[in-house]
Design an enzyme around this catalytic site. Structure first.
Site, PDB file in Angstrom:
ATOM      1  N   HIS A  46       0.852  -1.180   0.000  1.00 44.84           N
ATOM      2  CA  HIS A  46       0.000   0.000   0.000  1.00 44.84           C
ATOM      3  C   HIS A  46       0.890   1.233   0.000  1.00 44.84           C
ATOM      4  CE1 HIS A  46      -2.738   3.085   1.586  1.00 44.84           C
ATOM      5  NE2 HIS A  46      -3.748   2.277   1.322  1.00 44.84           N
ATOM      6  N   HIS A  71      -1.352   2.596  11.850  1.00 42.84           N
ATOM      7  CA  HIS A  71      -0.298   3.607  11.695  1.00 42.84           C
ATOM      8  C   HIS A  71      -0.207   4.487  12.939  1.00 42.84           C
ATOM      9  CE1 HIS A  71       2.417   6.160   9.613  1.00 42.84           C
ATOM     10  NE2 HIS A  71       1.581   7.146   9.358  1.00 42.84           N
ATOM     11  N   GLU A 104      -3.296  14.373  11.453  1.00 44.53           N
ATOM     12  CA  GLU A 104      -4.155  14.055  10.314  1.00 44.53           C
ATOM     13  C   GLU A 104      -5.600  14.435  10.612  1.00 44.53           C
ATOM     14  OE1 GLU A 104      -3.729   9.973   9.193  1.00 44.53           O
ATOM     15  OE2 GLU A 104      -1.543  10.006   9.309  1.00 44.53           O
ATOM     16  N   HIS A 153      -6.689  12.495  13.971  1.00 38.38           N
ATOM     17  CA  HIS A 153      -5.753  11.549  14.575  1.00 38.38           C
ATOM     18  C   HIS A 153      -4.468  12.323  14.834  1.00 38.38           C
ATOM     19  CE1 HIS A 153      -8.288   8.499  12.194  1.00 38.38           C
ATOM     20  NE2 HIS A 153      -8.717   8.555  13.450  1.00 38.38           N
ATOM     21  N   HIS A 192      -4.027   4.719  14.756  1.00 36.40           N
ATOM     22  CA  HIS A 192      -5.304   4.704  14.045  1.00 36.40           C
ATOM     23  C   HIS A 192      -5.202   3.733  12.878  1.00 36.40           C
ATOM     24  CE1 HIS A 192      -2.773   7.908  12.340  1.00 36.40           C
ATOM     25  NE2 HIS A 192      -3.334   7.626  11.185  1.00 36.40           N
TER      26      HIS A 192
END
Length: 438
Positions: free
Chosen positions: A294, A337, A343, A367, A373
């Site tokens: 990803h 993460h 964020e 976050h 999260h």
């Protein structure tokens, strides 16, 4: 609907004049002894005079009256009481994952325009030191009437979520719909007309200005292409306002107002590279993995405001658009993460792939720095056991993120007064199971 005409390109040096006044732009100089049509020459600077040429931004405006023709500034009391930008100490720090249900639109019967509808959710830094950012939402149902606004503190990146914005600026007119954005540079005067109840998000940066991210190994093309950014063409109104036209200024986080007897949108012609602009998010050229794993969400960056540290942003504007997902042997949604960045996410429409329940259009999440999260239980189990094949994801959806290297504080309005904070957000991860086995 009025006709909207645009110039194409990002960071270009544009020239524009209203066709009603041909040859209004001076030839070969910026400030002639006498301007055509009896106009005044006025420069709007977006950088220090001595900034490197690649970072130097300014525009010359040729207007019916100079913008200095107004009464003294006074405090604009009682308007936008939840707008912040100076002190972030009103609440105790809170590192928890936060999610907001859709923010309420104004109640029927109350007329709230764009300025009065500004509410600050979170931010960091200091407008006086010209370092930091703020995240606001606007909640409005009424057009600005004989009123213009400008921000002395920084640039506004505006993300409509419900309702189109008809934005008149000193440079011309912009029509901005949901799934489009617009950027209004620091100091630029503008007025917003609405077609109905409207809601959206604003990323404000105090340092420098937004620019396109470098592409590096991607090459010359991709992500947000410069040709797709649109700047308005010159359009002026020569209109006297006997009862007084209001100019509202956000200065050091507070609102001030002056009155003048004419419209400020009297710019007949202009040239320069310091301009407002709009962009259609549907034109973003997605880059992604076609093998495995990803990619980091930085590949979805539309605009960035860099800090003084190379590769680190005061703020990035990132989107998660419709795309193909084809990775082999890969957990395809965003991974779990902990991040050295903050964020803040919002949803324009649709359902976000990593949290299809609870994260709703017109709502948001935050976050904070180093707070863990990632996908909720349903998303994790589904993606872990799915048959991997090429599939379309995020169709009918547009989520975005304001990401910052600064640690953001949440305002009292964001944490308490708005009453939209979801106290049960943490529960979406509590049912994640232990799969460990020897």
């Amino acid at each position: 609907m009025p006709e909207y005409k645009y110039l194409s390109g990002f960071g270009s040096h544009f020239t524009s004049e209203d066709p009603r006044c041909p040859n209004a732009l001076p030839e070969g100089q910026n400030s002639p002894q006498k301007c055509a049509y009896g106009l005044y020459a006025e420069q709007l600077s977006g950088s220090a005079f001595t900034a490197p040429r690649t970072e130097n931004t300014r525009s010359w405006l040729y207007r019916i009256r100079p913008s200095v023709v107004h009464e003294p500034f006074v405090r604009y009391e009682g308007v936008a009481p939840f707008l912040r930008g100076t002190s972030w100490e009103e609440q105790h720090p809170n590192p928890n994952q936060m999610r907001w249900n859709p923010f309420d639109l104004p109640a029927v019967g109350r007329e709230i325009d764009f300025v009065a509808g500004l509410h600050t959710v979170c931010g960091a830094g200091d407008v006086r030191a010209r370092h930091g950012l703020a995240v606001h939402v606007y909640l409005a149902n009424s057009s600005m009437k004989d009123t213009a606004f400008y921000n002395s503190d920084g640039d506004f990146l505006i993300v409509p979520q419900q309702g189109a914005l008809d934005v008149t600026t000193e440079f011309g007119r912009l029509y901005v719909q949901p799934n489009e954005i617009c950027v209004i540079p620091q100091g630029t005067r503008f007025s917003v007309a609405l077609e109905g109840p409207s809601r959206g998000y604003i990323l404000e940066v105090y340092d420098g200005h937004f620019r396109l991210p470098d592409l590096g190994p991607i090459g010359a093309n991709g992500l947000a292409n410069p040709r797709d950014f649109l700047t308005p063409t010159a359009y002026f109104e020569d209109r006297s306002v006997a009862q007084g036209y209001r100019i509202v200024s956000k200065y050091q986080g507070a609102l001030f107002v002056v009155k003048q007897n004419h419209s400020p949108f009297d710019v007949v012609a202009w040239h320069g590279n310091y301009v407002p602009y709009k962009y259609d998010l549907a034109r973003f050229m997605v880059i992604n993995s076609v093998s495995f794993d990803h990619c980091d969400p930085s590949i979805f960056t539309v605009l960035t405001c860099p800090s003084n540290r190379p590769g680190t942003a005061i703020a990035d504007f990132v989107i998660f658009p419709p795309r193909w997902s084809v990775q082999e042997g890969t957990f395809r949604p965003p991974y779990y993460h902990r991040n050295c960045m903050s964020e803040f996410m919002g949803l324009i429409f649709g359902r976000y792939e990593a949290k299809e329940g609870g994260f709703l259009p017109g709502g948001a999440s935050l976050h904070s720095m180093m707070t863990p999260h990632g996908p909720d239980h349903r998303c994790f189990e589904g993606a872990s056991n799915a048959q991997l094949k090429p599939e379309r994801i995020a169709d009918g959806t547009q989520a975005f993120m304001f990401e910052s290297s600064l640690s953001m504080a949440v305002t009292r309005w964001g944490e308490e007064t708005c009453q939209k904070l979801d106290a049960r957000y943490y529960e979406c991860w509590q049912s994640l199971e232990k799969h460990f086995h020897l």
